[in-house]
Structures are given as C-alpha cells and as structure tokens.
Design an enzyme around this catalytic site. Structure first.
Site, PDB file in Angstrom:
ATOM      1  N   SER A   1      30.277  31.751  72.096  1.00 45.47           N
ATOM      2  CA  SER A   1      30.526  33.166  71.477  1.00 45.47           C
ATOM      3  C   SER A   1      32.638  33.385  71.125  1.00 45.47           C
ATOM      4  CB  SER A   1      29.890  34.147  72.322  1.00 45.47           C
ATOM      5  OG  SER A   1      30.642  34.655  73.254  1.00 45.47           O
TER       6      SER A   1
ATOM      7  N   LYS B   1      34.856  38.776  75.907  1.00 44.93           N
ATOM      8  CA  LYS B   1      35.171  38.942  74.358  1.00 44.93           C
ATOM      9  C   LYS B   1      36.448  39.480  74.274  1.00 44.93           C
ATOM     10  CE  LYS B   1      30.997  38.132  73.451  1.00 44.93           C
ATOM     11  NZ  LYS B   1      30.327  37.490  74.238  1.00 44.93           N
TER      12      LYS B   1
END
Length: 146
Positions: free
Chosen positions: A67, A104
């Site tokens: 990701s 993230k």
C-alpha cells in the site's frame, strides 16, 4: 527480538546495549563517474547512532504489503519508527486502527484525519469516532535490501 506481529507489520525493539559498528568509508561514493579511491578515510559507523535520535522511543518494524510503494516503502523493508515525534499532516505514520497496525501517510485537515495509501489500488481511510484509532509513531527512515 520481536515485539509484536500484526497483519501488516512486525515490530522489533532496538538493542540499546549492543555496540555493533560496521566499517564506514567516508569517500562520497560516486553514482556518476568513478573517482580515485585514495581520497577515502575509514571509520566505524553505528547505524543506531545514525538512524535513531531517541533510543527509548524508537522501534523497528518490517513492512508487509504494497500500500505504500509510491512512498518507497516496499514489502519486507525495515522501518525506523520514533514514538516521541508529533504527528503532522503529510508525515508517514504507523497507526493502530481497529485492532491492526498499518503504515500510511497522514492527511489532517481541520478536525478530520485520513490515512492515505501511496498506491492507487488501496482506498483512502477516513478516521471517524467509530474507529479504534491511535497514531503509534512516525516513520523516520527505511532500510532496504538491494
């Protein structure tokens, strides 16, 4: 030593007692044209001293997943995470979200927080009051295998 294994990260605690130092050649290795090797000096280098600013608040974690590839964080990379740093917009953070750790980019605007992946195949996560959410630490460095 393994501290915690999550679906996407495996945490390690740095060994503050280890005095492991590698050889360091302060030559400014050229990525262009080769330079004469006679201009270098050799010293000892501690990666903990170079990468870790606050030993008591620093952890390592191994990335699992894709990701964050757009930010240069690839599967099996080793992250250096400092828990003493203040979270801020655009920082890459390790977060605890609904029972799982994830890494993230933080997007903070007014009173809203989003977790932004760096891969278009993954969704942006909007944090709401229904989430069990904690910003666990800020990524300061990444160590890669080549």
């Amino acid at each position: 030593m393994i501290k915690h294994k999550s679906g996407s990260l495996t945490f390690y605690i740095p060994d503050a007692t280890a005095q492991s130092r590698a050889h360091f050649f302060d030559a400014g290795i050229s990525a262009g044209f080769p330079s004469p090797a006679e201009d270098f000096k050799e010293e000892r280098l501690s990666l903990d001293e170079t990468l870790v600013k606050n030993k008591e608040a620093t952890f390592y974690a191994r990335v699992s997943g894709q990701s964050m590839i757009g930010a240069g964080l690839d599967d099996n990379d080793l992250l250096v995470i400092d828990r003493s740093l203040e979270p801020a917009n655009n920082k890459i953070a390790v977060c605890f979200l609904d029972g799982e750790f994830t890494v993230k980019r933080l997007r903070v605007e007014k009173e809203e927080v989003w977790l932004q992946p760096e891969n278009p195949n993954y969704p942006i996560i909007k944090i709401t009051e229904d989430n069990n959410f904690l910003i666990w630490g800020i990524v300061t460095n990444v160590i890669k295998k080549v």
